[in-house]
Design a protein around this motif. Structure first.
Motif, PDB file in Angstrom:
ATOM      1  N   ALA A  20      -0.230   6.643  -1.130  1.00  0.00           N
ATOM      2  CA  ALA A  20      -1.330   6.927  -0.212  1.00  0.00           C
ATOM      3  C   ALA A  20      -1.297   8.417   0.085  1.00  0.00           C
ATOM      4  O   ALA A  20      -0.311   9.103  -0.179  1.00  0.00           O
ATOM      5  CB  ALA A  20      -1.168   6.126   1.074  1.00  0.00           C
ATOM      6  N   SER A  72       0.824  -1.207   0.000  1.00  0.00           N
ATOM      7  CA  SER A  72       0.000   0.000   0.000  1.00  0.00           C
ATOM      8  C   SER A  72       0.854   1.252   0.000  1.00  0.00           C
ATOM      9  O   SER A  72       0.480   2.265  -0.598  1.00  0.00           O
ATOM     10  CB  SER A  72      -0.959  -0.005   1.194  1.00  0.00           C
ATOM     11  N   THR A 105       0.379   7.241   9.026  1.00  0.00           N
ATOM     12  CA  THR A 105      -0.145   6.156   9.864  1.00  0.00           C
ATOM     13  C   THR A 105       0.335   4.799   9.363  1.00  0.00           C
ATOM     14  O   THR A 105       0.676   3.934  10.166  1.00  0.00           O
ATOM     15  CB  THR A 105      -1.680   6.185   9.914  1.00  0.00           C
ATOM     16  N   LEU A 106       0.371   4.624   8.043  1.00  0.00           N
ATOM     17  CA  LEU A 106       0.851   3.359   7.495  1.00  0.00           C
ATOM     18  C   LEU A 106       2.322   3.152   7.808  1.00  0.00           C
ATOM     19  O   LEU A 106       2.752   2.025   8.090  1.00  0.00           O
ATOM     20  CB  LEU A 106       0.614   3.299   5.982  1.00  0.00           C
ATOM     21  N   ALA A 159      -1.790  11.916   5.077  1.00  0.00           N
ATOM     22  CA  ALA A 159      -2.217  11.471   6.414  1.00  0.00           C
ATOM     23  C   ALA A 159      -2.143   9.955   6.504  1.00  0.00           C
ATOM     24  O   ALA A 159      -1.708   9.404   7.516  1.00  0.00           O
ATOM     25  CB  ALA A 159      -3.634  11.948   6.701  1.00  0.00           C
ATOM     26  N   ASP A 160      -2.569   9.277   5.461  1.00  0.00           N
ATOM     27  CA  ASP A 160      -2.495   7.814   5.446  1.00  0.00           C
ATOM     28  C   ASP A 160      -1.053   7.333   5.427  1.00  0.00           C
ATOM     29  O   ASP A 160      -0.735   6.307   6.015  1.00  0.00           O
ATOM     30  CB  ASP A 160      -3.239   7.245   4.236  1.00  0.00           C
TER      31      ASP A 160
END
Length: 78
Positions: A49, A44, A56-57, A52-53
């Protein structure tokens, strides 16, 4: 003297470490699921992404890789 003797302390073990040493099949299954999650997180992140993603990822990926290192260390110290 009374109470002044040095007592030998055993090595500290976490609860997870004790459980996985007593149940090696659980350790293998947990290691397999962690490897799958690391793989999906890496995919991913490669695909791209949002900002923000991405943060976190990346944090999740770092946590899972740390857990993976701990699990392999436990498995090798049997």
């Amino acid at each position: 003297m009374f109470g002044l003797e040095k007592k030998q302390k055993g090595l500290f073990e976490f609860d997870l470490e004790k459980d996985l040493k007593s149940n090696p099949t659980k350790a293998k299954a947990l290691l397999k699921t962690v490897e799958e999650k690391v793989h999906t997180l890496k995919n991913s992140l490669r695909q791209g992404a949002g900002s923000a993603d991405f943060e976190t990822l990346n944090k999740l990926l770092l946590g899972y890789t740390a857990l993976q290192r701990v699990l392999t260390k436990i498995a090798s110290n049997k």
